[in-house]
Design a protein around this motif. Structure first.
Motif, PDB file in Angstrom:
ATOM      1  N   ALA A   1     -46.126  -4.575  43.083  1.00 47.95           N
ATOM      2  CA  ALA A   1     -47.289  -4.217  42.267  1.00 47.95           C
ATOM      3  C   ALA A   1     -47.333  -5.078  41.000  1.00 47.95           C
ATOM      4  CB  ALA A   1     -47.250  -2.736  41.911  1.00 47.95           C
ATOM      5  N   ALA A   2     -46.159  -5.298  40.383  1.00 46.86           N
ATOM      6  CA  ALA A   2     -46.120  -6.090  39.141  1.00 46.86           C
ATOM      7  C   ALA A   2     -46.571  -7.528  39.408  1.00 46.86           C
ATOM      8  CB  ALA A   2     -44.711  -6.057  38.544  1.00 46.86           C
ATOM      9  N   LEU A   3     -46.100  -8.116  40.526  1.00 52.24           N
ATOM     10  CA  LEU A   3     -46.493  -9.506  40.836  1.00 52.24           C
ATOM     11  C   LEU A   3     -47.985  -9.606  41.139  1.00 52.24           C
ATOM     12  CD1 LEU A   3     -43.616 -10.845  43.156  1.00 52.24           C
ATOM     13  CD2 LEU A   3     -44.192 -11.588  40.839  1.00 52.24           C
ATOM     14  N   VAL A   4     -48.486  -8.645  41.915  1.00 52.03           N
ATOM     15  CA  VAL A   4     -49.904  -8.679  42.287  1.00 52.03           C
ATOM     16  C   VAL A   4     -50.771  -8.517  41.033  1.00 52.03           C
ATOM     17  CG1 VAL A   4     -51.713  -7.448  43.574  1.00 52.03           C
ATOM     18  CG2 VAL A   4     -49.492  -7.899  44.660  1.00 52.03           C
ATOM     19  N   ALA A   5     -50.383  -7.563  40.163  1.00 51.91           N
ATOM     20  CA  ALA A   5     -51.166  -7.331  38.931  1.00 51.91           C
ATOM     21  C   ALA A   5     -51.156  -8.581  38.053  1.00 51.91           C
ATOM     22  CB  ALA A   5     -50.600  -6.132  38.165  1.00 51.91           C
ATOM     23  N   ARG A   6     -49.984  -9.225  37.975  1.00 43.20           N
ATOM     24  CA  ARG A   6     -49.899 -10.418  37.123  1.00 43.20           C
ATOM     25  C   ARG A   6     -50.766 -11.536  37.688  1.00 43.20           C
ATOM     26  NH1 ARG A   6     -44.075 -11.750  35.915  1.00 43.20           N
ATOM     27  NH2 ARG A   6     -44.224 -13.185  37.628  1.00 43.20           N
TER      28      ARG A   6
ATOM     29  N   HIS B   1     -54.608  -4.506  35.374  1.00 41.97           N
ATOM     30  CA  HIS B   1     -53.707  -3.509  34.783  1.00 41.97           C
ATOM     31  C   HIS B   1     -52.745  -3.002  35.857  1.00 41.97           C
ATOM     32  CE1 HIS B   1     -56.117  -3.411  31.141  1.00 41.97           C
ATOM     33  NE2 HIS B   1     -57.169  -3.467  31.941  1.00 41.97           N
ATOM     34  N   LEU B   2     -51.666  -2.360  35.372  1.00 36.11           N
ATOM     35  CA  LEU B   2     -50.607  -1.899  36.274  1.00 36.11           C
ATOM     36  C   LEU B   2     -50.270  -0.450  35.961  1.00 36.11           C
ATOM     37  CD1 LEU B   2     -48.331  -2.741  38.321  1.00 36.11           C
ATOM     38  CD2 LEU B   2     -46.961  -3.392  36.337  1.00 36.11           C
ATOM     39  N   LEU B   3     -50.161   0.375  37.005  1.00 27.37           N
ATOM     40  CA  LEU B   3     -49.683   1.752  36.820  1.00 27.37           C
ATOM     41  C   LEU B   3     -48.519   2.002  37.768  1.00 27.37           C
ATOM     42  CD1 LEU B   3     -49.727   4.738  35.941  1.00 27.37           C
ATOM     43  CD2 LEU B   3     -51.498   5.130  37.672  1.00 27.37           C
ATOM     44  N   ASP B   4     -47.333   2.231  37.208  1.00 30.69           N
ATOM     45  CA  ASP B   4     -46.175   2.662  38.000  1.00 30.69           C
ATOM     46  C   ASP B   4     -46.140   4.181  37.868  1.00 30.69           C
ATOM     47  OD1 ASP B   4     -43.693   3.507  38.830  1.00 30.69           O
ATOM     48  OD2 ASP B   4     -42.572   1.924  37.812  1.00 30.69           O
ATOM     49  N   SER B   5     -46.745   4.880  38.837  1.00 34.93           N
ATOM     50  CA  SER B   5     -46.901   6.331  38.669  1.00 34.93           C
ATOM     51  C   SER B   5     -45.560   7.068  38.789  1.00 34.93           C
ATOM     52  CB  SER B   5     -47.909   6.894  39.671  1.00 34.93           C
ATOM     53  OG  SER B   5     -47.484   6.645  40.992  1.00 34.93           O
ATOM     54  N   GLY B   6     -44.570   6.453  39.464  1.00 36.92           N
ATOM     55  CA  GLY B   6     -43.255   7.086  39.543  1.00 36.92           C
ATOM     56  C   GLY B   6     -42.654   7.278  38.155  1.00 36.92           C
ATOM     57  N   VAL B   7     -42.908   6.318  37.258  1.00 41.32           N
ATOM     58  CA  VAL B   7     -42.365   6.414  35.901  1.00 41.32           C
ATOM     59  C   VAL B   7     -42.925   7.645  35.193  1.00 41.32           C
ATOM     60  CG1 VAL B   7     -42.424   5.351  33.611  1.00 41.32           C
ATOM     61  CG2 VAL B   7     -41.836   3.996  35.581  1.00 41.32           C
ATOM     62  N   VAL B   8     -44.179   7.973  35.485  1.00 38.34           N
ATOM     63  CA  VAL B   8     -44.800   9.129  34.835  1.00 38.34           C
ATOM     64  C   VAL B   8     -44.029  10.410  35.229  1.00 38.34           C
ATOM     65  CG1 VAL B   8     -46.930  10.445  34.624  1.00 38.34           C
ATOM     66  CG2 VAL B   8     -47.029   7.946  34.824  1.00 38.34           C
TER      67      VAL B   8
END
Ligand code: DC
Length: 224
Positions: free
Chosen positions: A22-27, A32-39
C-alpha cells in the motif's frame, strides 16, 4: 457534487505484505495512505494502558472516541505522543485482534477511517476496506501468502528488536489471529466478491506493488 476521491483497497491476513504494498502504491500515485490496522492497534494500546476489559465493547469504543490519532507514513501519533514503536509490540498484535472483533469499536472508527478519503485518491489497507469501509473502491485487491511465509516475514521484522522471538511462537500467534479475524461476526476478513486475489508467497513487495499498479492502469486510474 463532484465524485468522491478514488480508493484502492488492499485487504488480507497478517503478513501478506499489505502495508508495504500500500505504501509503495500510494507513493507511486501520489495518493493518501490509510493503514487501518494501526488504528485498531492504537485503540488496543490505549485500552490496555487504561486497564480496560478488552471484551467490553462499549468501554473500549468510548476510549476509541476520545483518541486524537494522526498517521503520517512511518509515524503514529496519539494525543501528541509518538507511539510508532509501542503499537508494534507483540502483545498489541493480539489485543488489536481482540478489540477489532467488537462491533461497537468498529462503528466508533468508521467515520474516522472514511475521513482519509481525499483527492487525489486513497490507498487503504486492512481487513474490511473493500467490503465495509470503502465498498465503492475503484480497485479491490485481496492479498494472501502461505502461513509459513507470513510467519517468516514477521520473524525477519522482529528478530533484531526482539532477540528471543521464536518462529514457532510467531507461527502459532499468526494462525490464532487469522482464525479470530476470519471467524468474527463483525466485518470478518474475507475477499470482497469483486476483489482480485494476489498470492504474494513467492513475490517481492516491489513485484506485488507493480501488479497492483497494473490493475489500477487497466481501470484507468493513476498515472499511465
Ligand atoms: O494489519 P494489522 O496486523 O496491523 O492489524 C491489527 C489487527 O486489527 C488485526 O488483527 C485485525 C484488525 N484489523 C481489522 O479488524 N480491520 C482492519 N481494517 C484492519 C485491521
Amino acid at each position: 457534487m463532484s465524485a468522491p476521491a478514488p480508493v484502492i483497497a488492499i485487504d488480507g491476513p497478517a503478513g501478506a505484505g499489505k502495508g508495504g504494498t500500500a505504501a509503495l502504491v500510494a507513493r507511486h500515485l501520489g495518493w493518501h495512505l490509510l493503514d487501518s490496522g494501526v488504528v485498531y492497534r492504537v485503540v488496543a494500546l490505549a485500552a490496555l494502558r487504561r486497564r480496560a476489559d478488552l471484551a467490553q465493547g462499549d468501554r473500549v469504543a468510548a476510549i476509541a472516541r476520545t483518541l486524537d490519532i494522526s498517521l503520517q507514513p512511518g509515524t503514529v501519533t496519539v494525543d501528541g505522543a509518538d507511539e510508532t514503536l509501542a503499537v508494534r509490540e507483540p502483545e498489541i498484535d493480539s489485543a488489536a485482534s481482540k478489540v477489532s472483533a467488537l462491533p461497537a469499536v468498529r462503528a466508533a472508527l468508521f467515520d474516522m477511517q472514511r475521513s482519509f478519503r481525499k483527492p487525489p485518491g486513497l490507498v487503504a489497507d486492512g481487513r474490511d476496506m473493500g467490503t465495509v469501509v470503502f465498498p465503492d473502491a475503484r480497485l479491490k485487491v485481496f492479498l494472501t501468502a502461505g502461513a509459513q511465509e507470513r510467519a517468516r516475514r514477521r520473524y525477519r521484522q522482529l528478530k533484531d528488536v526482539q532477540p528471543g522471538v521464536s518462529l514457532r511462537a510467531l507461527s502459532k500467534a499468526i494462525e490464532e489471529r487469522d482464525r479470530r479475524d476470519r471467524s468474527r461476526a463483525a466485518s470478518p476478513l474475507a475477499p470482497a466478491p469483486d476483489a482480485t486475489t494476489i498470492d504474494s508467497t513467492a513475490m517481492s513487495i516491489d513485484a506485488v506493488a507493480e501488479a497492483v499498479l497494473a490493475l489500477a492502469r487497466e481501470r484507468g486510474i493513476g498515472r499511465p
